[in-house]
Write a protein that holds these residues in place. Structure first.
Motif, PDB file in Angstrom:
ATOM      1  N   PRO A  31       0.813  -1.208   0.067  1.00  0.00           N
ATOM      2  CA  PRO A  31       0.188   0.032  -0.099  1.00  0.00           C
ATOM      3  C   PRO A  31       0.903   1.171   0.045  1.00  0.00           C
ATOM      4  N   ILE A  32       0.221   2.437  -0.548  1.00  0.00           N
ATOM      5  CA  ILE A  32       1.150   3.835  -0.304  1.00  0.00           C
ATOM      6  C   ILE A  32       0.412   4.710   0.522  1.00  0.00           C
ATOM      7  N   TYR A  33       1.009   5.071   1.490  1.00  0.00           N
ATOM      8  CA  TYR A  33       0.411   5.806   2.727  1.00  0.00           C
ATOM      9  C   TYR A  33       1.023   7.170   2.143  1.00  0.00           C
ATOM     10  N   GLU A  45      -1.526   6.634 -13.272  1.00  0.00           N
ATOM     11  CA  GLU A  45      -1.348   5.391 -13.041  1.00  0.00           C
ATOM     12  C   GLU A  45      -1.587   4.846 -11.491  1.00  0.00           C
ATOM     13  N   PHE A  46      -1.595   6.059 -10.727  1.00  0.00           N
ATOM     14  CA  PHE A  46      -1.841   5.826  -9.230  1.00  0.00           C
ATOM     15  C   PHE A  46      -3.391   5.424  -8.757  1.00  0.00           C
ATOM     16  N   LYS A  47      -4.148   5.528  -9.938  1.00  0.00           N
ATOM     17  CA  LYS A  47      -5.580   5.024  -9.589  1.00  0.00           C
ATOM     18  C   LYS A  47      -5.623   3.388  -9.297  1.00  0.00           C
ATOM     19  N   GLY A  48      -4.402   2.640  -9.821  1.00  0.00           N
ATOM     20  CA  GLY A  48      -4.430   1.082  -9.679  1.00  0.00           C
ATOM     21  C   GLY A  48      -3.830   0.821  -8.372  1.00  0.00           C
ATOM     22  N   ALA A  49      -3.384   1.698  -7.599  1.00  0.00           N
ATOM     23  CA  ALA A  49      -2.701   1.396  -6.458  1.00  0.00           C
ATOM     24  C   ALA A  49      -3.618   1.644  -5.288  1.00  0.00           C
TER      25      ALA A  49
END
Length: 395
Positions: A31-33, A45-49
């Motif tokens: 996950p990206i906090y 591209e962040f929409k898939g994270a």
């Protein structure tokens, strides 16, 4: 191995955000906090994270609000994030990601793009330092407080990764890390760029329109050369001022999609890079398009470009020595007498591919997990320098 990624904020497009995307590819399940996230302002591209934000998401969704509310709200919001159950926390930071809290046994790796600028280099804010003496004293006092807080938060980092040789020295001076700093140069997305069959008659600047980017310097030079065209791609706080300053031979663009930006790079005579950056991704994007760079020869550009000395066909850039109208004017005129090889430039930039970056990050994370000690001895030579060093060594 359970990994979490932490980034300051995801409300803009820039080199740091591209690094986070590469980290996400290296560890797709992580996950990206982050402080806050605005899908419309950063890379799609962040929409898939799996992105997890702090409570700051409710009050700030753009870079202006992050700056305005940074102290104390952004710091407090990042401090409110508590990461539990992770083996490794991989930070991407210029300001507040290091304030997160983690379990005692977690290994923290900080890919630090630069020490917090307002804390460690307050004098670089020329627009603030030029105000009256009372404002300047208050500003410097605030910077000193932030420097203390930043250094305290940095102590939780076990390992630092720098983006360039110069930044390695800056991290060592600011934070005195307990393990040797490793250099892993950020990558350029080669697949997004191409070499054009022919170029057009314009020079290019791709930059945020902020004072330290020195776009005003380029405008002043091209204002005095009305026969030469300049295209400026970007937006920022100086946009209105710079447009008013520019003459008719200078065109401003923004809101370009990836395809339009690639074409703009590919068809330019050269990218002009007048600022001193800790790293700088736009020169690599220009090189990926086979186009040379006219650059101020200090900072991260020294890690990424081969400067012209006597053979332009084996060079990727022409450096100028000072940020002055005279120096840049002379560099543009000198450039027009040289012939750079687009295929050589494109081949050279393969050293900065995203796949190489991903492999290096994965290897580094795997090696620093408990069980690989003693680390200090292992990492005293674990550095990655510019491919230019290897070229010089072979010559």
């Amino acid at each position: 191995m359970k990994v979490a990624i932490v980034h300051d904020e995801l409300v803009r497009k820039g080199g740091a955000e591209q690094v986070v995307l590469s980290m996400h590819k290296a560890f797709p399940d992580a996950p990206i906090y982050t402080l806050c996230y605005n899908s419309e302002r950063t890379y799609p591209e962040f929409k898939g994270a799996n992105i997890i934000t702090s409570w700051f998401q409710k009050i700030g969704k753009n870079d202006k609000l992050v700056k305005l509310l940074f102290f104390p709200f952004a710091l407090l919001a990042m401090r409110s994030i508590r990461l539990r159950g992770y083996d490794v926390v991989l930070l991407s930071t210029t300001h507040c990601a290091k304030f997160i809290r983690v379990d005692k046994g977690t290994t923290v790796i900080s890919y630090c793009h630069t020490p917090l600028r307002v804390a460690w280099r307050p004098w670089s804010y020329e627009n603030l330092m030029n105000k009256n003496w009372l404002f300047r004293r208050l500003f410097l006092a605030g910077a000193a407080l932030l420097r203390h807080l930043d250094k305290f938060a940095s102590k939780r980092t076990d390992f630092y990764i720098a983006n360039s040789i110069g930044m390695k020295a800056a991290l060592e001076e600011a934070y005195h890390p307990r393990n040797a700093v490793t250099i892993i140069n950020p990558s350029v997305k080669l697949q997004n760029f191409y070499v054009a069959d022919a170029v057009k008659d314009y020079y290019l600047v791709v930059s945020r329109l902020e004072p330290y980017k020195k776009v005003d310097l380029v405008i002043d030079v091209f204002n005095a050369m009305p026969d030469k065209k300049l295209v400026i791609v970007g937006k920022g706080s100086q946009e209105a001022e710079l447009k008013k300053r520019a003459k008719d031979n200078i065109v401003f663009l923004n809101g370009l999609d990836a395809k339009q930006l690639a074409q703009t790079y590919a068809e330019a005579k050269a990218l002009i890079f007048p600022q001193q950056e800790d790293y700088g991704i736009t020169p690599l994007e220009s090189a990926a398009s086979g186009r040379p760079v006219i650059a101020f020869g200090k900072g991260g550009i020294l890690d990424t470009m081969i400067p012209y000395t006597y053979n332009s066909a084996k060079s990727t850039a022409l450096f100028f020595k000072e940020q002055s109208v005279q120096a840049l004017d002379g560099a543009v005129k000198a450039f027009e007498q040289l012939h750079f090889d687009p295929q050589f430039i494109r081949q050279y930039v393969q050293h900065f591919s995203e796949n190489r970056f991903i492999r290096k990050i994965q290897k580094f994370v795997e090696e620093v997990l408990p069980g690989y000690y003693p680390l200090k001895e292992k990492f005293s030579t674990h550095t990655s320098h510019s491919p230019y060093d290897a070229i010089k060594a072979r010559s």
